[in-house]
Design a protein around this motif. Structure first.
Motif, PDB file in Angstrom:
ATOM      1  N   ARG A 109     -33.201 -78.376  32.397  1.00 53.57           N
ATOM      2  CA  ARG A 109     -33.838 -79.649  32.079  1.00 53.57           C
ATOM      3  C   ARG A 109     -34.666 -80.163  33.259  1.00 53.57           C
ATOM      4  O   ARG A 109     -35.792 -80.640  33.087  1.00 53.57           O
ATOM      5  N   ALA A 110     -34.097 -80.068  34.454  1.00 59.99           N
ATOM      6  CA  ALA A 110     -34.786 -80.577  35.640  1.00 59.99           C
ATOM      7  C   ALA A 110     -36.101 -79.843  35.865  1.00 59.99           C
ATOM      8  O   ALA A 110     -37.133 -80.474  36.141  1.00 59.99           O
ATOM      9  N   LEU A 111     -36.087 -78.529  35.756  1.00 58.08           N
ATOM     10  CA  LEU A 111     -37.309 -77.751  35.968  1.00 58.08           C
ATOM     11  C   LEU A 111     -38.334 -78.024  34.880  1.00 58.08           C
ATOM     12  O   LEU A 111     -39.530 -78.121  35.149  1.00 58.08           O
ATOM     13  N   THR A 112     -37.865 -78.154  33.645  1.00 59.63           N
ATOM     14  CA  THR A 112     -38.777 -78.406  32.534  1.00 59.63           C
ATOM     15  C   THR A 112     -39.484 -79.736  32.704  1.00 59.63           C
ATOM     16  O   THR A 112     -40.715 -79.829  32.569  1.00 59.63           O
ATOM     17  N   TYR A 113     -38.725 -80.768  33.023  1.00 58.68           N
ATOM     18  CA  TYR A 113     -39.330 -82.101  33.170  1.00 58.68           C
ATOM     19  C   TYR A 113     -40.158 -82.210  34.442  1.00 58.68           C
ATOM     20  O   TYR A 113     -41.176 -82.915  34.474  1.00 58.68           O
ATOM     21  N   ALA A 114     -39.746 -81.516  35.494  1.00 59.58           N
ATOM     22  CA  ALA A 114     -40.493 -81.589  36.754  1.00 59.58           C
ATOM     23  C   ALA A 114     -41.891 -81.002  36.613  1.00 59.58           C
ATOM     24  O   ALA A 114     -42.830 -81.436  37.287  1.00 59.58           O
ATOM     25  N   GLN A 115     -42.035 -80.016  35.729  1.00 56.63           N
ATOM     26  CA  GLN A 115     -43.332 -79.354  35.561  1.00 56.63           C
ATOM     27  C   GLN A 115     -44.031 -79.769  34.268  1.00 56.63           C
ATOM     28  O   GLN A 115     -44.906 -79.059  33.770  1.00 56.63           O
ATOM     29  N   LEU A 116     -43.640 -80.932  33.748  1.00 56.73           N
ATOM     30  CA  LEU A 116     -44.201 -81.396  32.487  1.00 56.73           C
ATOM     31  C   LEU A 116     -45.714 -81.591  32.575  1.00 56.73           C
ATOM     32  O   LEU A 116     -46.446 -81.292  31.625  1.00 56.73           O
ATOM     33  N   GLY A 117     -46.187 -82.083  33.701  1.00 62.84           N
ATOM     34  CA  GLY A 117     -47.625 -82.296  33.850  1.00 62.84           C
ATOM     35  C   GLY A 117     -48.406 -81.004  33.918  1.00 62.84           C
ATOM     36  O   GLY A 117     -49.522 -80.906  33.408  1.00 62.84           O
ATOM     37  N   ARG A 118     -47.809 -79.980  34.534  1.00 62.87           N
ATOM     38  CA  ARG A 118     -48.496 -78.705  34.707  1.00 62.87           C
ATOM     39  C   ARG A 118     -48.353 -77.814  33.465  1.00 62.87           C
ATOM     40  O   ARG A 118     -49.295 -77.148  33.060  1.00 62.87           O
ATOM     41  N   PHE A 119     -47.149 -77.785  32.893  1.00 63.02           N
ATOM     42  CA  PHE A 119     -46.878 -76.937  31.730  1.00 63.02           C
ATOM     43  C   PHE A 119     -46.269 -77.784  30.609  1.00 63.02           C
ATOM     44  O   PHE A 119     -45.080 -77.660  30.298  1.00 63.02           O
ATOM     45  N   PRO A 120     -47.040 -78.657  29.974  1.00 66.58           N
ATOM     46  CA  PRO A 120     -46.478 -79.592  28.983  1.00 66.58           C
ATOM     47  C   PRO A 120     -45.858 -78.906  27.777  1.00 66.58           C
ATOM     48  O   PRO A 120     -44.930 -79.436  27.163  1.00 66.58           O
ATOM     49  N   GLU A 121     -46.356 -77.729  27.434  1.00 69.87           N
ATOM     50  CA  GLU A 121     -45.836 -77.038  26.252  1.00 69.87           C
ATOM     51  C   GLU A 121     -44.435 -76.481  26.469  1.00 69.87           C
ATOM     52  O   GLU A 121     -43.726 -76.156  25.507  1.00 69.87           O
ATOM     53  N   LEU A 122     -44.009 -76.378  27.732  1.00 69.50           N
ATOM     54  CA  LEU A 122     -42.682 -75.837  28.007  1.00 69.50           C
ATOM     55  C   LEU A 122     -41.584 -76.698  27.398  1.00 69.50           C
ATOM     56  O   LEU A 122     -40.565 -76.181  26.941  1.00 69.50           O
ATOM     57  N   LEU A 123     -41.772 -78.002  27.396  1.00 73.40           N
ATOM     58  CA  LEU A 123     -40.762 -78.902  26.841  1.00 73.40           C
ATOM     59  C   LEU A 123     -40.539 -78.595  25.363  1.00 73.40           C
ATOM     60  O   LEU A 123     -39.397 -78.508  24.899  1.00 73.40           O
ATOM     61  N   THR A 124     -41.625 -78.410  24.636  1.00 70.47           N
ATOM     62  CA  THR A 124     -41.519 -78.085  23.216  1.00 70.47           C
ATOM     63  C   THR A 124     -40.836 -76.744  23.017  1.00 70.47           C
ATOM     64  O   THR A 124     -39.968 -76.588  22.149  1.00 70.47           O
ATOM     65  N   ASP A 125     -41.211 -75.765  23.832  1.00 73.34           N
ATOM     66  CA  ASP A 125     -40.646 -74.421  23.696  1.00 73.34           C
ATOM     67  C   ASP A 125     -39.153 -74.416  24.004  1.00 73.34           C
ATOM     68  O   ASP A 125     -38.359 -73.821  23.260  1.00 73.34           O
ATOM     69  N   VAL A 126     -38.772 -75.067  25.098  1.00 72.54           N
ATOM     70  CA  VAL A 126     -37.359 -75.102  25.486  1.00 72.54           C
ATOM     71  C   VAL A 126     -36.548 -75.886  24.465  1.00 72.54           C
ATOM     72  O   VAL A 126     -35.449 -75.476  24.071  1.00 72.54           O
ATOM     73  N   HIS A 127     -37.086 -76.997  24.011  1.00 75.78           N
ATOM     74  CA  HIS A 127     -36.380 -77.827  23.025  1.00 75.78           C
ATOM     75  C   HIS A 127     -36.163 -77.068  21.720  1.00 75.78           C
ATOM     76  O   HIS A 127     -35.103 -77.177  21.102  1.00 75.78           O
ATOM     77  N   ALA A 128     -37.159 -76.299  21.301  1.00 80.83           N
ATOM     78  CA  ALA A 128     -37.035 -75.557  20.048  1.00 80.83           C
ATOM     79  C   ALA A 128     -35.891 -74.553  20.110  1.00 80.83           C
ATOM     80  O   ALA A 128     -35.144 -74.376  19.143  1.00 80.83           O
ATOM     81  N   VAL A 129     -35.737 -73.901  21.251  1.00 80.01           N
ATOM     82  CA  VAL A 129     -34.714 -72.864  21.395  1.00 80.01           C
ATOM     83  C   VAL A 129     -33.324 -73.462  21.602  1.00 80.01           C
ATOM     84  O   VAL A 129     -32.337 -72.932  21.094  1.00 80.01           O
ATOM     85  N   THR A 130     -33.252 -74.566  22.318  1.00 79.68           N
ATOM     86  CA  THR A 130     -31.949 -75.158  22.626  1.00 79.68           C
ATOM     87  C   THR A 130     -31.514 -76.176  21.579  1.00 79.68           C
ATOM     88  O   THR A 130     -30.514 -75.994  20.888  1.00 79.68           O
ATOM     89  N   ALA A 131     -32.272 -77.249  21.424  1.00 73.59           N
ATOM     90  CA  ALA A 131     -31.879 -78.331  20.516  1.00 73.59           C
ATOM     91  C   ALA A 131     -32.293 -78.082  19.074  1.00 73.59           C
ATOM     92  O   ALA A 131     -31.561 -78.420  18.141  1.00 73.59           O
ATOM     93  N   GLY A 132     -33.457 -77.496  18.867  1.00 71.60           N
ATOM     94  CA  GLY A 132     -33.957 -77.295  17.502  1.00 71.60           C
ATOM     95  C   GLY A 132     -33.052 -76.391  16.680  1.00 71.60           C
ATOM     96  O   GLY A 132     -32.619 -76.739  15.575  1.00 71.60           O
ATOM     97  N   ARG A 133     -32.761 -75.237  17.213  1.00 72.19           N
ATOM     98  CA  ARG A 133     -31.877 -74.304  16.503  1.00 72.19           C
ATOM     99  C   ARG A 133     -30.480 -74.887  16.352  1.00 72.19           C
ATOM    100  O   ARG A 133     -29.812 -74.686  15.335  1.00 72.19           O
ATOM    101  N   LEU A 134     -30.039 -75.605  17.366  1.00 75.50           N
ATOM    102  CA  LEU A 134     -28.711 -76.204  17.324  1.00 75.50           C
ATOM    103  C   LEU A 134     -28.607 -77.211  16.187  1.00 75.50           C
ATOM    104  O   LEU A 134     -27.621 -77.225  15.446  1.00 75.50           O
ATOM    105  N   GLY A 135     -29.620 -78.058  16.041  1.00 76.74           N
ATOM    106  CA  GLY A 135     -29.601 -79.049  14.973  1.00 76.74           C
ATOM    107  C   GLY A 135     -29.515 -78.408  13.599  1.00 76.74           C
ATOM    108  O   GLY A 135     -28.741 -78.848  12.737  1.00 76.74           O
ATOM    109  N   ASP A 136     -30.282 -77.354  13.390  1.00 76.58           N
ATOM    110  CA  ASP A 136     -30.260 -76.656  12.098  1.00 76.58           C
ATOM    111  C   ASP A 136     -28.902 -76.012  11.840  1.00 76.58           C
ATOM    112  O   ASP A 136     -28.367 -76.086  10.723  1.00 76.58           O
ATOM    113  N   ALA A 137     -28.354 -75.380  12.879  1.00 77.35           N
ATOM    114  CA  ALA A 137     -27.065 -74.703  12.711  1.00 77.35           C
ATOM    115  C   ALA A 137     -25.942 -75.703  12.462  1.00 77.35           C
ATOM    116  O   ALA A 137     -25.057 -75.467  11.621  1.00 77.35           O
TER     117      ALA A 137
END
Length: 204
Positions: A109-137
Protein backbone atom coordinates in the motif's frame (compact mmCIF):
# COMPACT_ATOMS: atom_id res chain seq x y z
CA UNK A 1 17.37 -28.21 -12.36
CA UNK A 2 16.32 -27.37 -15.92
CA UNK A 3 17.42 -24.19 -17.61
CA UNK A 4 13.79 -22.94 -17.70
CA UNK A 5 13.32 -23.68 -13.99
CA UNK A 6 16.54 -21.87 -13.18
CA UNK A 7 15.40 -18.81 -15.12
CA UNK A 8 12.06 -18.79 -13.30
CA UNK A 9 13.81 -19.11 -9.93
CA UNK A 10 16.11 -16.20 -10.75
CA UNK A 11 13.18 -14.07 -11.85
CA UNK A 12 11.35 -14.79 -8.61
CA UNK A 13 14.46 -14.02 -6.57
CA UNK A 14 14.88 -10.72 -8.41
CA UNK A 15 11.24 -9.78 -7.82
CA UNK A 16 11.47 -10.64 -4.11
CA UNK A 17 14.66 -8.63 -3.78
CA UNK A 18 13.23 -5.71 -5.74
CA UNK A 19 10.18 -5.45 -3.53
CA UNK A 20 12.33 -5.60 -0.41
CA UNK A 21 14.63 -2.84 -1.67
CA UNK A 22 11.79 -0.65 -2.95
CA UNK A 23 9.97 -1.04 0.37
CA UNK A 24 13.10 -0.17 2.31
CA UNK A 25 14.50 2.66 0.18
CA UNK A 26 11.58 3.92 -1.90
CA UNK A 27 11.41 4.04 -5.67
CA UNK A 28 13.74 6.98 -6.25
CA UNK A 29 16.53 5.87 -3.93
CA UNK A 30 16.47 2.20 -4.96
CA UNK A 31 18.92 1.13 -7.65
CA UNK A 32 19.30 -1.96 -9.78
CA UNK A 33 22.77 -2.77 -8.43
CA UNK A 34 21.40 -3.00 -4.89
CA UNK A 35 18.53 -5.17 -6.07
CA UNK A 36 20.91 -7.49 -7.91
CA UNK A 37 23.07 -7.84 -4.81
CA UNK A 38 20.01 -8.59 -2.67
CA UNK A 39 18.88 -11.24 -5.16
CA UNK A 40 22.35 -12.76 -5.37
CA UNK A 41 22.66 -12.23 -9.13
CA UNK A 42 24.77 -10.05 -11.41
CA UNK A 43 23.36 -6.69 -12.48
CA UNK A 44 23.18 -7.75 -16.17
CA UNK A 45 21.00 -10.69 -15.09
CA UNK A 46 18.39 -8.26 -13.81
CA UNK A 47 18.34 -6.52 -17.18
CA UNK A 48 17.98 -9.89 -18.91
CA UNK A 49 14.63 -10.18 -17.17
CA UNK A 50 13.48 -6.55 -16.94
CA UNK A 51 14.01 -3.65 -19.29
CA UNK A 52 14.58 -0.99 -16.65
CA UNK A 53 13.85 -0.01 -13.05
CA UNK A 54 10.30 1.04 -13.86
CA UNK A 55 9.48 -2.34 -15.40
CA UNK A 56 11.03 -4.05 -12.39
CA UNK A 57 9.03 -1.88 -9.98
CA UNK A 58 5.77 -2.63 -11.76
CA UNK A 59 6.49 -6.36 -11.88
CA UNK A 60 7.52 -6.49 -8.22
CA UNK A 61 4.31 -4.79 -7.09
CA UNK A 62 2.22 -6.99 -9.37
CA UNK A 63 3.85 -10.13 -7.95
CA UNK A 64 3.22 -9.10 -4.35
CA UNK A 65 -0.34 -8.04 -5.18
CA UNK A 66 -0.93 -11.55 -6.51
CA UNK A 67 0.46 -13.05 -3.30
CA UNK A 68 -1.72 -10.84 -1.13
CA UNK A 69 -4.74 -11.54 -3.31
CA UNK A 70 -4.17 -15.29 -3.15
CA UNK A 71 -3.90 -15.19 0.65
CA UNK A 72 -7.14 -13.22 0.86
CA UNK A 73 -8.96 -15.69 -1.38
CA UNK A 74 -7.64 -18.60 0.67
CA UNK A 75 -9.14 -17.03 3.80
CA UNK A 76 -12.51 -16.53 2.13
CA UNK A 77 -12.59 -20.06 0.74
CA UNK A 78 -12.90 -21.34 4.31
CA UNK A 79 -16.40 -19.86 4.50
CA UNK A 80 -18.79 -22.76 3.91
CA UNK A 81 -22.49 -23.32 4.75
CA UNK A 82 -21.78 -26.03 7.30
CA UNK A 83 -21.25 -25.19 10.93
CA UNK A 84 -21.66 -22.08 13.05
CA UNK A 85 -21.69 -19.06 10.69
CA UNK A 86 -20.44 -16.71 13.40
CA UNK A 87 -17.40 -18.89 14.04
CA UNK A 88 -16.76 -19.35 10.31
CA UNK A 89 -16.99 -15.63 9.54
CA UNK A 90 -14.89 -14.70 12.56
CA UNK A 91 -12.11 -17.01 11.44
CA UNK A 92 -12.17 -15.58 7.92
CA UNK A 93 -12.36 -12.00 9.19
CA UNK A 94 -9.35 -12.48 11.46
CA UNK A 95 -7.32 -14.00 8.63
CA UNK A 96 -8.22 -11.12 6.30
CA UNK A 97 -7.52 -8.48 8.93
CA UNK A 98 -4.16 -9.94 9.87
CA UNK A 99 -3.17 -10.13 6.23
CA UNK A 100 -4.25 -6.53 5.71
CA UNK A 101 -1.95 -5.43 8.51
CA UNK A 102 1.09 -7.60 7.81
CA UNK A 103 4.39 -6.09 6.69
CA UNK A 104 4.04 -7.13 3.06
CA UNK A 105 0.56 -5.69 2.62
CA UNK A 106 1.50 -2.47 4.40
CA UNK A 107 4.56 -2.06 2.18
CA UNK A 108 2.48 -2.73 -0.94
CA UNK A 109 0.00 0.00 0.00
CA UNK A 110 2.76 2.44 0.94
CA UNK A 111 4.62 1.97 -2.35
CA UNK A 112 1.44 2.17 -4.40
CA UNK A 113 0.29 5.42 -2.82
CA UNK A 114 3.78 6.93 -2.75
CA UNK A 115 4.06 6.58 -6.53
CA UNK A 116 0.48 7.56 -7.30
CA UNK A 117 1.56 10.70 -9.13
CA UNK A 118 4.10 8.87 -11.27
CA UNK A 119 2.18 5.62 -11.88
CA UNK A 120 -1.52 6.41 -11.22
CA UNK A 121 -2.75 3.24 -12.91
CA UNK A 122 -0.94 1.08 -10.36
CA UNK A 123 -3.59 1.80 -7.73
CA UNK A 124 -6.31 0.43 -10.00
CA UNK A 125 -4.23 -2.61 -10.92
CA UNK A 126 -3.29 -3.46 -7.34
CA UNK A 127 -6.82 -2.86 -6.08
CA UNK A 128 -8.29 -5.14 -8.75
CA UNK A 129 -6.05 -8.03 -7.74
CA UNK A 130 -6.31 -7.58 -3.98
CA UNK A 131 -9.67 -6.00 -3.11
CA UNK A 132 -11.63 -6.54 -6.33
CA UNK A 133 -11.27 -10.30 -6.47
CA UNK A 134 -11.75 -10.51 -2.73
CA UNK A 135 -15.07 -8.69 -2.87
CA UNK A 136 -16.39 -11.01 -5.57
CA UNK A 137 -15.22 -14.13 -3.75
CA UNK A 138 -16.66 -12.99 -0.43
CA UNK A 139 -20.00 -12.18 -2.05
CA UNK A 140 -20.09 -15.69 -3.52
CA UNK A 141 -19.44 -17.29 -0.13
CA UNK A 142 -22.01 -15.13 1.61
CA UNK A 143 -24.54 -16.11 -1.05
CA UNK A 144 -23.92 -19.74 -0.14
CA UNK A 145 -24.67 -18.93 3.50
CA UNK A 146 -27.92 -17.30 2.40
CA UNK A 147 -28.89 -20.35 0.34
CA UNK A 148 -27.93 -22.58 3.26
CA UNK A 149 -30.25 -20.63 5.55
CA UNK A 150 -27.48 -19.31 7.80
CA UNK A 151 -27.93 -15.71 6.73
CA UNK A 152 -31.22 -14.06 5.93
CA UNK A 153 -32.06 -12.93 2.42
CA UNK A 154 -29.82 -10.02 1.39
CA UNK A 155 -27.67 -8.70 -1.41
CA UNK A 156 -24.43 -10.68 -0.91
CA UNK A 157 -22.35 -8.21 -2.91
CA UNK A 158 -23.52 -5.31 -0.75
CA UNK A 159 -22.98 -7.25 2.48
CA UNK A 160 -19.49 -8.24 1.32
CA UNK A 161 -18.70 -4.58 0.65
CA UNK A 162 -19.98 -3.61 4.10
CA UNK A 163 -18.09 -6.43 5.79
CA UNK A 164 -14.79 -5.40 4.18
CA UNK A 165 -15.41 -1.75 5.03
CA UNK A 166 -15.94 -2.71 8.67
CA UNK A 167 -12.56 -4.45 8.59
CA UNK A 168 -10.39 -2.06 6.59
CA UNK A 169 -11.75 1.27 7.84
CA UNK A 170 -10.85 0.83 11.53
CA UNK A 171 -7.58 -0.93 10.70
CA UNK A 172 -6.44 1.93 8.46
CA UNK A 173 -7.22 4.42 11.22
CA UNK A 174 -5.39 2.38 13.82
CA UNK A 175 -2.34 1.97 11.60
CA UNK A 176 -2.34 5.65 10.62
CA UNK A 177 -2.61 4.56 6.98
CA UNK A 178 0.08 1.94 7.33
CA UNK A 179 2.72 3.83 9.29
CA UNK A 180 2.05 2.03 12.61
CA UNK A 181 2.14 -1.68 13.29
CA UNK A 182 -1.19 -2.73 14.82
CA UNK A 183 -1.01 -5.33 17.64
CA UNK A 184 -2.66 -8.67 16.87
CA UNK A 185 -5.07 -8.18 19.77
CA UNK A 186 -6.37 -4.99 18.16
CA UNK A 187 -6.57 -6.63 14.75
CA UNK A 188 -8.61 -9.53 16.09
CA UNK A 189 -10.86 -7.18 18.06
CA UNK A 190 -11.70 -5.27 14.86
CA UNK A 191 -12.36 -8.54 13.02
CA UNK A 192 -14.59 -9.83 15.81
CA UNK A 193 -16.58 -6.58 15.93
CA UNK A 194 -17.04 -6.60 12.15
CA UNK A 195 -18.37 -10.15 12.32
CA UNK A 196 -20.65 -9.28 15.23
CA UNK A 197 -22.13 -6.36 13.27
CA UNK A 198 -22.80 -8.51 10.22
CA UNK A 199 -24.32 -11.33 12.31
CA UNK A 200 -26.59 -8.99 14.28
CA UNK A 201 -27.89 -7.54 11.01
CA UNK A 202 -28.07 -10.56 8.74
CA UNK A 203 -28.18 -13.72 10.88
CA UNK A 204 -31.08 -15.96 9.93
Amino acid sequence: MTKARGRIDKREAILDAAFAVFARAGYDAANVQEIAAEAGVAKPTVYNHFEDKEALFRAALAAVAEQVGAANLAAVERIAPDGDPRRILTRAARALARRCCDEQSRALRALTYAQLGRFPELLTDVHAVTAGRLGDALADRLARLVVGGQLRHCDPALVAEQFLALLTGPLERRSHLGTRRVPVTEIDAVADQATETIMRTFAA
